[in-house]
Motif scaffolding. Structure first.
Motif, mmCIF file in Angstrom:
data_model
loop_
_atom_site.group_PDB
_atom_site.id
_atom_site.type_symbol
_atom_site.label_atom_id
_atom_site.label_comp_id
_atom_site.label_asym_id
_atom_site.label_seq_id
_atom_site.Cartn_x
_atom_site.Cartn_y
_atom_site.Cartn_z
ATOM 1 N N ALA A 51 16.423 0.342 -6.173
ATOM 2 C CA ALA A 51 15.984 0.554 -4.613
ATOM 3 C C ALA A 51 17.138 1.411 -3.903
ATOM 4 O O ALA A 51 16.787 2.210 -2.992
ATOM 5 N N TYR A 52 18.465 0.748 -4.064
ATOM 6 C CA TYR A 52 19.489 1.443 -3.680
ATOM 7 C C TYR A 52 20.097 2.406 -4.243
ATOM 8 O O TYR A 52 21.364 3.108 -3.850
ATOM 9 N N LYS A 53 19.569 2.939 -5.281
ATOM 10 C CA LYS A 53 20.085 4.099 -6.307
ATOM 11 C C LYS A 53 21.550 4.005 -6.376
ATOM 12 O O LYS A 53 22.156 4.994 -6.319
ATOM 13 N N LEU A 54 21.902 2.623 -7.190
ATOM 14 C CA LEU A 54 23.243 2.306 -7.082
ATOM 15 C C LEU A 54 23.724 2.701 -8.582
ATOM 16 O O LEU A 54 22.937 2.782 -9.643
ATOM 17 N N HIS B 190 0.812 -1.091 0.000
ATOM 18 C CA HIS B 190 -0.009 0.008 0.011
ATOM 19 C C HIS B 190 0.721 1.379 -0.059
ATOM 20 O O HIS B 190 0.712 2.157 -0.770
ATOM 21 N N TYR B 191 1.707 1.354 1.141
ATOM 22 C CA TYR B 191 2.530 2.594 1.241
ATOM 23 C C TYR B 191 3.555 2.844 0.075
ATOM 24 O O TYR B 191 4.516 2.114 -0.230
ATOM 25 N N PRO B 192 3.552 4.148 -0.701
ATOM 26 C CA PRO B 192 4.569 4.057 -1.508
ATOM 27 C C PRO B 192 5.956 4.116 -1.219
ATOM 28 O O PRO B 192 6.963 3.953 -1.965
ATOM 29 N N CYS B 193 6.288 4.553 -0.025
ATOM 30 C CA CYS B 193 7.458 4.942 0.598
ATOM 31 C C CYS B 193 8.249 3.294 1.013
ATOM 32 O O CYS B 193 9.228 3.300 1.500
ATOM 33 N N LEU B 194 7.560 2.325 1.307
ATOM 34 C CA LEU B 194 7.977 1.190 2.003
ATOM 35 C C LEU B 194 8.425 0.000 0.647
ATOM 36 O O LEU B 194 7.277 -0.351 -0.177
ATOM 37 N N LYS B 195 9.513 -0.357 0.990
ATOM 38 C CA LYS B 195 9.711 -1.666 0.291
ATOM 39 C C LYS B 195 10.215 -2.566 1.249
ATOM 40 O O LYS B 195 10.801 -2.479 2.349
ATOM 41 N N LEU B 196 10.164 -3.984 0.728
ATOM 42 C CA LEU B 196 10.485 -4.865 1.829
ATOM 43 C C LEU B 196 12.112 -5.543 1.658
ATOM 44 O O LEU B 196 12.349 -6.080 0.370
ATOM 45 N N GLY B 197 12.911 -5.511 2.436
ATOM 46 C CA GLY B 197 14.236 -6.141 2.403
ATOM 47 C C GLY B 197 14.067 -7.704 2.315
ATOM 48 O O GLY B 197 13.019 -8.204 2.674
ATOM 49 N N PRO B 198 15.075 -8.432 1.753
ATOM 50 C CA PRO B 198 15.106 -9.642 1.856
ATOM 51 C C PRO B 198 15.077 -10.421 3.095
ATOM 52 O O PRO B 198 15.282 -9.658 4.202
ATOM 53 N N ALA B 199 15.043 -11.758 3.199
ATOM 54 C CA ALA B 199 15.116 -12.659 4.389
ATOM 55 C C ALA B 199 16.450 -12.316 4.925
ATOM 56 O O ALA B 199 17.322 -12.376 4.323
#
Lengths: 471, 471, 471
Positions: free
Chosen positions: C468-471, C376-385
């Protein structure tokens, strides 16, 4: 036309032919190993006096809360199942009527471990070749009941037939252990051992707590109304249990809470508890402190400590009032370990002489708390999937969620935890099959060598239990 | 070059050929059974007035919070998706522009159930043969929109085409049920029924609560500012809903808390709540008490009680202020059942006339709390995997974690719970496929006979819902 | 007779030949992509100064808490493993003795990810062809130690051999970043970047907090004993880190709590914290407020924010006192996100400039809280396990529980999170294999097209991390 009852030789193995073949090879290598049953609730009288087990309903329905809780959930009263009422009011007494009711509802058990255990006992122990169903109910009843009357179906003969090397019963701190005493010097002496379960003298929320403390004093000659006398009495009882074969203690607490109070605080708390004036928070603190005290005693005397937390006992007051404890109305609760165990671990967690086996009814703790704890603290090992989770899926979740962090060697093999003696081989067989299946999965995915799989299959079946329980 | 849109006949079945073949056989035996949809949120006007559904964007995007929450999560504003703002500020109104935006981001749905449902509707309902993608967006829009204008795509025709035997809508306690009234005597009368959802007059935390209580009084002629009058008014509304087909009630509470207060305590609490001075703990206690009151009414009138706890509603205040409720910003929370339900269960849990269907958004409760509760209490059954868990993996987790303790017969079949009428067959098809797949797994591992599998496939698809919801 | 060490080319793929073949095709398409390692704990000195790594024990045992926690759990003291004591007391110094002890207990790692990583490094990096075991211990020790002395095994050469495009280290807010400075203008400049981890100046429960605040003032010339000066100093340090390549910040908090206090409340709370008089609840509130402050700074400067909550650090006081932090005694705890993150999300959650990557050690939050939030939230992403869940089963649970609600595009690819530089390719290889396996499962069940699978395999391996990390 009755359905046949076929136990497929590959039952519980996955369908994939590669994995199944590996599972089969592993299983073939361990299926005939003797049974170690280091935690359970069979009646020591059976092994001491070798009675017959009665009829099919007495054997399979009345004592099995897995069976009657399911029937009750579908609207079948416990009275109709012949479960005795505390008030002595009438219940069904015709075992054939009870058996018919059970058979007529046997479909309810589809997909449950009870179905697997029961079918295995029907087939392997009683030689039934058709499935239990309404139209085979009486055939079953009579076939089973007739066999139960023969010597071959008495407890001692079954101990040999089942290849049970050692079985532990569980007794309260006040038990006289007369049946274990009677077995001394006989063939059962080393095969049937007791376990010290002091909940009755540790849990101040029980109505009989004050009485139990008094009896503890009478039994031991200690002043159990003083903190130090109480501890001395517990030490004495532990020695008595060890003399009757016990290598382990067991603690069935609502939570995993532990505490580390000063001697003065302990004394005050104990006095409050025996006065009957303790509130539930103080009773919880006392149980918490006692786990730490008992861990200290385990270091002294070498007994392995089992902690079984997380059951909300007697959730249904009408069932408790009508029928008493252990009638299928205990329900698991969320259980926290990381903060709860810290006081005990802070005190004793690094002591190599201590061995604590942790169980859970809250599977969320497997990967999050229990495996990380057991993968670090030398004193901690993990007991197998327990009670509601003693099932094919439950065991698979246990291995999948525990192994990567705790490995295999911080686990302790299988516990059947049962009062249903005839189902013990069936229960161990499920565990052996599921463990082999899990290992076969790892091997088929090249995460483990097959040579290692054979070693591990044996460890999970026999070696780890033998070592963890000091059998 | 567009990709083809192929719905594989074996979709959602496992790759293993043995298990797949069994799943296919089971599925073939139940795939054409009529649809029972005992819990959902379709608009009764559709069935009463039989309007056209408008255009593709109106049908698939604007009402589907699964769809626009995913797009929003990737930075696409709700305004660009044409979701109307409460303040009437401008939003995108060109349905083709909205559809193009959706098509251009259709890859976001890979791996989600929305993707499965949408592709199934595109293929099976609209006959699309290429995949939705940027270059097929307009082709899709026009093909769908043209079909929607035809009689064959109106609600009543689709009810027949979809083979929906019965569908329940959900209305608030104050609803006049005029559409259900209008269907009386017609072909839809028994096929479209309502459900009594009294949250609007039970949840004192709602801004409109005092108003709603007033309206409840006007509707019923009861003095709804007295506790007894309020209860009488609820009984009246229940009767009114039953007269419009309702067989069930539904309760969407933040938690599963129940209470069992005295009559005097209830009166005081009710007065506090309608005064608008209750704090959030008192509002929670009132909701808790009302679940117990409503369970009592269910015993009187035979309505099945559904409890849907655990959603943190309107988590995102900016979305709530801008666009209102049900805009994809509800988030599940940890939900406890064992202590929460005890007051209600202590009072009514053993009453065979009561039937409560429990749902959860907290999967940790499946094996730990819900299956043990439903496997004991005669009044409890478990609703299917719900909302975020209405998905292939979610349903598999439900069956894997629930079945061993609760069995199959303490569950109630599938709920589509949707306002997306055209997706109903797709959603039921996913559930049917996954249930057959689960059963096929048990059969292939010799944990269940194939004959039993056929019986169970039918039970999970049709019989259990029919019985549990008294349809 | 030593066992061979064979890394099967299909390791970690499922046994089913259909699924395995798909997984293999997907994996072949991405296995040679460059490594992005956007979160980890390697030593920047290695890349700046290019030293040799020493001997096998120094490389594989002393720094790897996964390794020594398992050995410790089985009663092997950290002293015997050569872990230095804080008090300087003697520990084992013979690296060959340490290596022998490790090899003699290598069976403990069966079923763990450490075993997979180690075997992969032994085989792929060092060319070992027999398995590590007691009888191959010395052969291993010498083969590895000799190779480590050669130029080909120095960090910069391995960066190329491992095909690492970019690696992020993690430094505290007070770090002078001298190694990153030294790399400026050289071949490593863009390949080795830092990450801003300000826990040392944000967590007022640390003993060195007051000192750190003082040093922060000295470093920046700001009055870090005023709230505004403190914030200005943090902004300055962020700019300094960005100038050394940082694109991200990292926050290792006990919980996910956030807060949104007024400026006046912040000032008061900050003053209390630096006075050393704050209680633990106030320290928690300060950390909570700081997450919101730092999110605001991320909006200003574009740095990606990583939140790593839920570890109970230094659970074992005897290990902490004896050996210090990061010695395998951190244990996960239950972690709540929905209420905890709300203050931050209420303030900034809809801002498209903000990017927060959430991690968890509590897998129960995957499906219940994290996927719904990130979906839902545009600012949130999930990091891996993460950490204990960085394992084949852990990654599969992550994908199975997250994908249906959050999709793939709200995740960010893999993090190795390691200080074990030589294991980085092995760790990424496990993630690549498991992701391909997961995708192959979806494809084999016709839930995803194979063409989409290739796109996703690349996204999960490379594209998502880069973005995601702007690399």
């Amino acid at each position: 036309m009755p359905q046949p009852l076929n136990l497929h030789p590959d039952r519980l193995f996955p369908a994939d032919p590669t994995v199944r073949a590996i599972a089969r090879r592993l299983y073939d290598s361990i299926k005939d190993l003797p049974i170690l049953s280091p935690h359970g609730h069979t009646d020591p009288r059976w092994f001491a006096e070798n009675p017959s087990f009665g009829n099919a309903s007495e054997l399979f329905i009345r004592p099995d809360h897995y069976v009657f809780r399911m029937l009750y959930s579908q609207g079948i009263s416990l009275e109709r199942l012949g479960i005795p009422r505390r008030d002595g009011a009438a219940v069904e007494t015709d075992p054939i009527a009870i058996w018919r009711l059970f058979a007529g509802n046997y479909h309810l058990f589809r997909g449950t471990p009870s179905r697997i255990w029961l079918d295995t006992v029907f087939s392997e122990v009683f030689g039934m070749t058709v499935a239990l169903a309404p139209d085979t109910a009486e055939q079953y009843y009579h076939a089973i009941t007739e066999k139960l009357a023969t010597d071959a179906f008495k407890p001692q003969a079954l101990m040999d037939r089942f290849n049970i090397e050692c079985i532990a019963t569980t007794e309260g701190a006040l038990d006289d252990l007369k049946y274990h005493g009677a077995m001394k010097g006989g063939a059962m002496e080393k095969r049937v051992i007791t376990t010290f379960r002091p909940d009755d003298v540790v849990d101040a929320s029980r109505e009989d707590f004050a009485d139990n403390i008094k009896k503890l004093g009478e039994l031991t000659g200690e002043d159990t109304h003083s903190w130090d006398g109480y501890l001395a009495a517990l030490r004495q009882r532990r020695a008595f249990f060890r003399d009757h074969g016990a290598t382990a203690t067991d603690h069935g607490h609502p939570t995993a809470a532990t505490a580390n109070l000063s001697h003065a605080e302990c004394r005050t708390l104990f006095e409050l508890c025996i006065s009957g004036k303790a509130g539930s928070a103080q009773q919880e603190l006392f149980r918490a402190q006692m786990l730490t005290e008992l861990a200290g005693m385990s270091i002294e005397d070498g007994m392995v400590m089992q902690i079984h937390p997380g059951a909300f006992r007697n959730h249904n007051p009408r069932i408790f009032e009508g029928f008493g404890r252990d009638k299928g109305a205990d329900i698991p609760s969320p259980t926290e370990y990381v903060k709860a165990l810290k006081p005990l671990l802070d005190k004793y967690g690094n002591d190599p002489r201590l061995s604590i086996i942790l169980f859970t009814l809250d599977e969320t703790s497997y990967a999050r708390e229990l495996a990380p704890l057991a993968g670090h603290y030398p004193c901690l090992k993990l007991g197998p999937a327990w009670w509601f989770h003693d099932s094919p899926e439950g065991m698979l979740r246990f291995r999948h969620q525990v192994t990567e962090t705790a490995g295999f060697y911080n686990t302790v093999g299988f516990n059947d935890d049962t009062r249903a003696f005839l189902s013990i081989p069936a229960r161990h067989d499920v565990a052996r099959r599921i463990d082999c299946r899990f290992l076969a999965g790892l091997i088929s995915e090249h995460r483990l060598g097959e040579d290692e799989g054979f070693e591990l299959a044996r460890a999970l079946t026999y070696d780890l239990a033998k070592k963890a329980y000091k059998l």
